[in-house]
Design a protein around this motif. Structure first.
Motif, PDB file in Angstrom:
ATOM      1  N   GLU A 193       3.450   0.652   6.874  1.00 48.77           N
ATOM      2  CA  GLU A 193       4.201   1.331   5.656  1.00 48.77           C
ATOM      3  C   GLU A 193       5.612   0.800   5.632  1.00 48.77           C
ATOM      4  O   GLU A 193       6.132  -0.040   6.209  1.00 48.77           O
ATOM      5  N   GLY A 194       5.872   1.032   4.274  1.00 46.71           N
ATOM      6  CA  GLY A 194       7.291   0.568   3.507  1.00 46.71           C
ATOM      7  C   GLY A 194       7.853   2.000   3.101  1.00 46.71           C
ATOM      8  O   GLY A 194       7.200   2.713   2.934  1.00 46.71           O
ATOM      9  N   TYR A 195       9.065   1.462   2.412  1.00 44.40           N
ATOM     10  CA  TYR A 195       9.697   2.722   1.636  1.00 44.40           C
ATOM     11  C   TYR A 195       9.115   2.844   0.397  1.00 44.40           C
ATOM     12  O   TYR A 195       8.828   1.898  -0.371  1.00 44.40           O
ATOM     13  N   ASN A 196       8.412   4.271   0.266  1.00 39.93           N
ATOM     14  CA  ASN A 196       7.789   4.639  -0.929  1.00 39.93           C
ATOM     15  C   ASN A 196       6.385   4.005  -1.188  1.00 39.93           C
ATOM     16  O   ASN A 196       5.694   3.883  -2.268  1.00 39.93           O
ATOM     17  N   PHE A 197       5.735   3.424  -0.102  1.00 37.31           N
ATOM     18  CA  PHE A 197       4.489   2.865  -0.168  1.00 37.31           C
ATOM     19  C   PHE A 197       3.821   2.653   1.159  1.00 37.31           C
ATOM     20  O   PHE A 197       4.463   2.829   2.158  1.00 37.31           O
ATOM     21  N   VAL A 198       2.336   2.647   1.083  1.00 37.51           N
ATOM     22  CA  VAL A 198       1.729   2.529   2.690  1.00 37.51           C
ATOM     23  C   VAL A 198       0.798   1.627   2.489  1.00 37.51           C
ATOM     24  O   VAL A 198       0.323   1.051   0.992  1.00 37.51           O
ATOM     25  N   VAL A 199       0.353   0.557   3.290  1.00 38.73           N
ATOM     26  CA  VAL A 199      -0.799  -0.295   3.353  1.00 38.73           C
ATOM     27  C   VAL A 199      -2.037   0.253   4.415  1.00 38.73           C
ATOM     28  O   VAL A 199      -1.617   0.918   5.405  1.00 38.73           O
ATOM     29  N   CYS A 200      -3.054   0.174   3.787  1.00 41.49           N
ATOM     30  CA  CYS A 200      -4.338   0.704   4.484  1.00 41.49           C
ATOM     31  C   CYS A 200      -5.225  -0.161   4.418  1.00 41.49           C
ATOM     32  O   CYS A 200      -5.377  -1.095   3.524  1.00 41.49           O
ATOM     33  N   GLU A 203       5.254  -7.610  -1.128  1.00 42.73           N
ATOM     34  CA  GLU A 203       6.857  -7.896  -0.835  1.00 42.73           C
ATOM     35  C   GLU A 203       7.542  -6.884  -0.832  1.00 42.73           C
ATOM     36  O   GLU A 203       7.438  -6.038  -1.963  1.00 42.73           O
ATOM     37  N   ALA A 204       8.229  -6.036  -0.005  1.00 47.05           N
ATOM     38  CA  ALA A 204       9.013  -4.797  -0.118  1.00 47.05           C
ATOM     39  C   ALA A 204      10.510  -5.164  -0.471  1.00 47.05           C
ATOM     40  O   ALA A 204      10.813  -6.077  -0.242  1.00 47.05           O
ATOM     41  N   ASN A 205      10.986  -3.783  -0.955  1.00 46.26           N
ATOM     42  CA  ASN A 205      12.361  -3.974  -1.066  1.00 46.26           C
ATOM     43  C   ASN A 205      13.059  -3.250   0.097  1.00 46.26           C
ATOM     44  O   ASN A 205      14.028  -2.801   0.228  1.00 46.26           O
ATOM     45  N   SER A 206      12.076  -3.118   1.296  1.00 44.17           N
ATOM     46  CA  SER A 206      12.419  -2.214   2.440  1.00 44.17           C
ATOM     47  C   SER A 206      12.110  -3.034   3.667  1.00 44.17           C
ATOM     48  O   SER A 206      11.495  -4.154   3.597  1.00 44.17           O
ATOM     49  N   HIS A 207      11.942  -2.401   4.674  1.00 39.41           N
ATOM     50  CA  HIS A 207      11.069  -2.935   5.899  1.00 39.41           C
ATOM     51  C   HIS A 207       9.706  -2.601   6.058  1.00 39.41           C
ATOM     52  O   HIS A 207       9.514  -1.352   5.336  1.00 39.41           O
ATOM     53  N   ILE A 208       9.029  -3.159   6.502  1.00 42.17           N
ATOM     54  CA  ILE A 208       7.410  -2.826   6.807  1.00 42.17           C
ATOM     55  C   ILE A 208       7.240  -2.877   8.251  1.00 42.17           C
ATOM     56  O   ILE A 208       7.360  -3.853   8.990  1.00 42.17           O
ATOM     57  N   THR A 209       6.745  -1.556   8.653  1.00 44.20           N
ATOM     58  CA  THR A 209       6.566  -1.149  10.077  1.00 44.20           C
ATOM     59  C   THR A 209       5.089  -0.687  10.225  1.00 44.20           C
ATOM     60  O   THR A 209       4.634  -0.022   9.274  1.00 44.20           O
ATOM     61  N   PRO A 210       4.693  -0.268  11.603  1.00 43.60           N
ATOM     62  CA  PRO A 210       3.526   0.466  11.757  1.00 43.60           C
ATOM     63  C   PRO A 210       4.055   1.915  11.290  1.00 43.60           C
ATOM     64  O   PRO A 210       5.178   2.136  11.383  1.00 43.60           O
ATOM     65  N   PRO A 211       3.085   2.740  10.838  1.00 44.24           N
ATOM     66  CA  PRO A 211       3.405   4.168  10.730  1.00 44.24           C
ATOM     67  C   PRO A 211       4.120   4.955  11.808  1.00 44.24           C
ATOM     68  O   PRO A 211       3.682   4.710  12.857  1.00 44.24           O
ATOM     69  N   SER A 260      -5.548 -17.584   9.864  1.00 47.84           N
ATOM     70  CA  SER A 260      -6.919 -17.569   9.204  1.00 47.84           C
ATOM     71  C   SER A 260      -7.152 -16.346   8.497  1.00 47.84           C
ATOM     72  O   SER A 260      -6.610 -15.310   8.416  1.00 47.84           O
ATOM     73  N   GLU A 261      -8.464 -16.273   7.834  1.00 49.16           N
ATOM     74  CA  GLU A 261      -9.008 -15.301   7.270  1.00 49.16           C
ATOM     75  C   GLU A 261      -8.879 -13.829   7.928  1.00 49.16           C
ATOM     76  O   GLU A 261      -9.329 -13.962   8.899  1.00 49.16           O
ATOM     77  N   GLY A 262      -8.239 -13.046   7.220  1.00 49.62           N
ATOM     78  CA  GLY A 262      -8.236 -11.755   7.953  1.00 49.62           C
ATOM     79  C   GLY A 262      -6.929 -11.408   8.623  1.00 49.62           C
ATOM     80  O   GLY A 262      -6.860 -10.237   9.105  1.00 49.62           O
ATOM     81  N   ASP A 263      -6.116 -12.380   8.720  1.00 47.89           N
ATOM     82  CA  ASP A 263      -4.678 -12.151   9.255  1.00 47.89           C
ATOM     83  C   ASP A 263      -3.772 -11.444   8.286  1.00 47.89           C
ATOM     84  O   ASP A 263      -3.607 -11.855   7.167  1.00 47.89           O
ATOM     85  N   TYR A 264      -3.161 -10.434   8.617  1.00 48.17           N
ATOM     86  CA  TYR A 264      -1.808  -9.903   7.928  1.00 48.17           C
ATOM     87  C   TYR A 264      -0.788 -10.773   8.845  1.00 48.17           C
ATOM     88  O   TYR A 264      -0.552 -10.565  10.149  1.00 48.17           O
ATOM     89  N   GLU A 296       7.993  -9.025   3.977  1.00 44.38           N
ATOM     90  CA  GLU A 296       6.573  -9.418   3.459  1.00 44.38           C
ATOM     91  C   GLU A 296       5.572  -9.232   4.319  1.00 44.38           C
ATOM     92  O   GLU A 296       5.637  -9.503   5.500  1.00 44.38           O
ATOM     93  N   CYS A 297       4.621  -8.635   3.631  1.00 36.96           N
ATOM     94  CA  CYS A 297       3.279  -8.778   4.585  1.00 36.96           C
ATOM     95  C   CYS A 297       2.201  -9.392   3.512  1.00 36.96           C
ATOM     96  O   CYS A 297       1.950  -9.084   2.448  1.00 36.96           O
ATOM     97  N   VAL A 298       1.827 -10.575   4.182  1.00 34.50           N
ATOM     98  CA  VAL A 298       0.970 -11.164   3.453  1.00 34.50           C
ATOM     99  C   VAL A 298      -0.395 -11.251   4.250  1.00 34.50           C
ATOM    100  O   VAL A 298      -0.579 -11.688   5.396  1.00 34.50           O
ATOM    101  N   TYR A 299      -1.407 -10.997   3.359  1.00 35.26           N
ATOM    102  CA  TYR A 299      -3.053 -10.865   3.925  1.00 35.26           C
ATOM    103  C   TYR A 299      -3.495 -12.110   3.524  1.00 35.26           C
ATOM    104  O   TYR A 299      -3.641 -12.461   2.195  1.00 35.26           O
ATOM    105  N   VAL A 300      -4.128 -12.879   4.527  1.00 32.23           N
ATOM    106  CA  VAL A 300      -4.883 -14.026   4.342  1.00 32.23           C
ATOM    107  C   VAL A 300      -6.545 -13.771   3.790  1.00 32.23           C
ATOM    108  O   VAL A 300      -7.094 -13.253   4.785  1.00 32.23           O
ATOM    109  N   GLU A 301      -6.619 -13.828   2.611  1.00 29.52           N
ATOM    110  CA  GLU A 301      -7.970 -13.444   2.044  1.00 29.52           C
ATOM    111  C   GLU A 301      -8.990 -14.545   2.594  1.00 29.52           C
ATOM    112  O   GLU A 301     -10.167 -14.054   3.146  1.00 29.52           O
ATOM    113  N   ARG A 302      -8.833 -15.544   2.460  1.00 33.12           N
ATOM    114  CA  ARG A 302      -9.613 -16.956   2.509  1.00 33.12           C
ATOM    115  C   ARG A 302      -8.738 -17.997   3.278  1.00 33.12           C
ATOM    116  O   ARG A 302      -7.608 -18.121   2.953  1.00 33.12           O
ATOM    117  N   GLY A 303      -9.491 -19.033   3.711  1.00 32.95           N
ATOM    118  CA  GLY A 303      -8.801 -20.139   4.104  1.00 32.95           C
ATOM    119  C   GLY A 303      -8.072 -20.214   5.410  1.00 32.95           C
ATOM    120  O   GLY A 303      -8.041 -18.991   5.993  1.00 32.95           O
TER     121      GLY A 303
END
Length: 423
Positions: A290-297, A178-186, A147-151, A126-133
């Motif tokens: 990045e995860g399998y079949n997706f990227v996060v920018c 939420e991935a069905n794979s692992h999430i890593t740096p590119p 806090s705000e801005g944290d992955y 999972e990669c959870v981005y804290v938008e606020r709070g």
């Protein structure tokens, strides 16, 4: 990622006797990816980690999806999903509402004031981005203040819970990938041994590891306190996802020490160093994970194109291989001016549809040398479908925003009823 850490009480040699002061053995657990062939950590428990005293079904929030058909771009207003009463009753785990999903990744949203139960995702990272709070994330590896801005990157099967800071005026807003794979740096940012390279827009110094180890008594609990752990796992439910609750006869915070290269960590979006150029840079320069079949920018405040004839906003582009999902967090997003998109919005630009700046945005950006914007983008390489929250949050008119003459669409719009029937 292959970045070694150690915390707490561990033996000098792995897979050897490690005893308490009373002579009893600690229980060693290998938590590893891809069988025994990728990153792993060794955790030393007070209790046998396989122990379960009871189990029951957890009815995971609605994971059903409906196709984006007929194909259309969409504007989803996430801030409309939770009213004040809902926030008071919501936690980051059981209160997530599914916005978009496919077989590779699911995007959910929660606005939460309540502590979550203990939880592990047995499907993927999972990669959870804290938008606020703000809040605290307690895990078997240790804890983070977020806090705000944290992955927050949480490896598959990590037992953890979310504890929001009590602030009714600024509740914890969590954008959950939420991935069905692992999430890593590119991979292109990494050496063949796993070190972040010089051209990467962040490095190991920017990653916050967990503070720990963290034991039951450190959080005011008894070591033998019976505890429920919610588990999301594969099955025959909607989206192939089902849930189980395991009852443990002890508190899950029983790890006295651990070491290895697999653990949760936090990356603050403000530590991302943007890559800029004389002319417009393509989205891959903004990639963070990045995860399998997706990227996060992520698109962060930055100096923009400085060629004397540069056009700072993007050129029109067709998503030949991907759906583009942009979550608008802060700032003034130049390319979307006049579309109705603002903070808390998602734009869905599906594969097969050419998209780009709204009318007037291209000319209006000429001469601008700095963009004050903050957005999180997920690009997927299989089509995304709308979850129940995506259907509920659809404004129904965004598809016509490139046809507007004065801010009002020409002709009819696919209103909420049509949007619901389309998925």
């Amino acid at each position: 990622m292959a970045f070694y850490r150690a915390a707490g009480n561990i033996p000098p040699k792995r897979h050897t006797q490690h005893r308490r002061d009373d002579g009893e053995l600690y229980y060693e657990e290998l938590m590893g990816e891809e069988g025994f062939s990728s990153d792993s950590s060794l955790l030393y428990h007070r209790n046998i980690p396989s122990t379960v005293s009871a189990s029951r079904v957890w009815d995971v929030p609605d994971q059903s999806t409906t196709p984006n058909h007929p194909l259309t771009p969409r504007h989803l207003k996430l801030h409309d999903l939770f009213d004040e009463a809902a926030v008071a009753a919501t936690d980051v785990v059981t209160g997530r509402r599914l916005v978009l999903g496919n077989g590779d990744v699911r995007i959910s949203y929660a606005v939460a004031a309540r502590p979550s139960p203990w939880y592990r995702n047995a499907i993927g990272d999972e990669c959870v981005y804290v938008e606020r709070g703000a809040g605290r994330v307690e895990t078997v590896f240790g804890a983070f203040d977020v806090s705000e801005g944290d992955y927050v990157i949480i490896p598959r099967a990590t037992t953890h819970r979310w504890l929001p800071v009590d602030d009714p005026a600024n509740p914890l807003r969590a954008y959950c990938i939420e991935a069905n794979s692992h999430i890593t740096p590119p991979k292109r940012y990494l050496s063949r041994f796993g070190q972040l390279l010089e051209h990467a827009p962040y490095c190991e110094r920017d990653l916050r590891g967990p503070e720990g180890p963290l034991l039951a008594e450190d959080v005011g609990a008894a070591a033998d306190e019976e505890t429920e752990v919610y588990i999301k796992h594969r099955g025959h439910g909607p989206g192939g996802i089902v849930g189980t609750v395991h009852t443990l006869p002890f508190h899950p915070l029983d790890v006295v020490g651990w070491d290895g290269c697999l653990y949760p960590y936090v990356f603050d979006i403000r530590d991302f160093e943007p890559i800029t150029g004389r002319v417009h840079q393509p989205p891959p320069v903004h990639q963070v994970f990045e995860g399998y079949n997706f990227v996060v920018c992520n698109f962060v405040p930055r100096k923009v194109d400085y060629h004397p004839l540069a056009i700072p906003v993007p050129y029109y582009h067709s998503n030949v291989d991907s759906d583009e999902i942009m979550f608008y967090v802060d700032g003034d997003y130049e390319a979307r001016k006049g579309s109705g998109i603002g903070r808390g919005s998602i734009s869905v630009h599906p594969g097969g549809h050419a998209h780009g700046p709204q009318p007037g945005a291209t000319e209006g950006s000429i001469g601008v040398d700095y963009f004050d914007e903050l957005a999180v983008m997920v690009d997927t390489f299989r089509p995304l479908e709308l979850g129940e929250a995506g259907v509920a949050a659809d404004d129904g008119v965004y598809a016509l925003s490139w046809s507007r003459a004065t801010g009002r669409p020409r002709g009819g719009a696919p209103g909420p009823g049509a949007a619901h029937s389309e998925g």
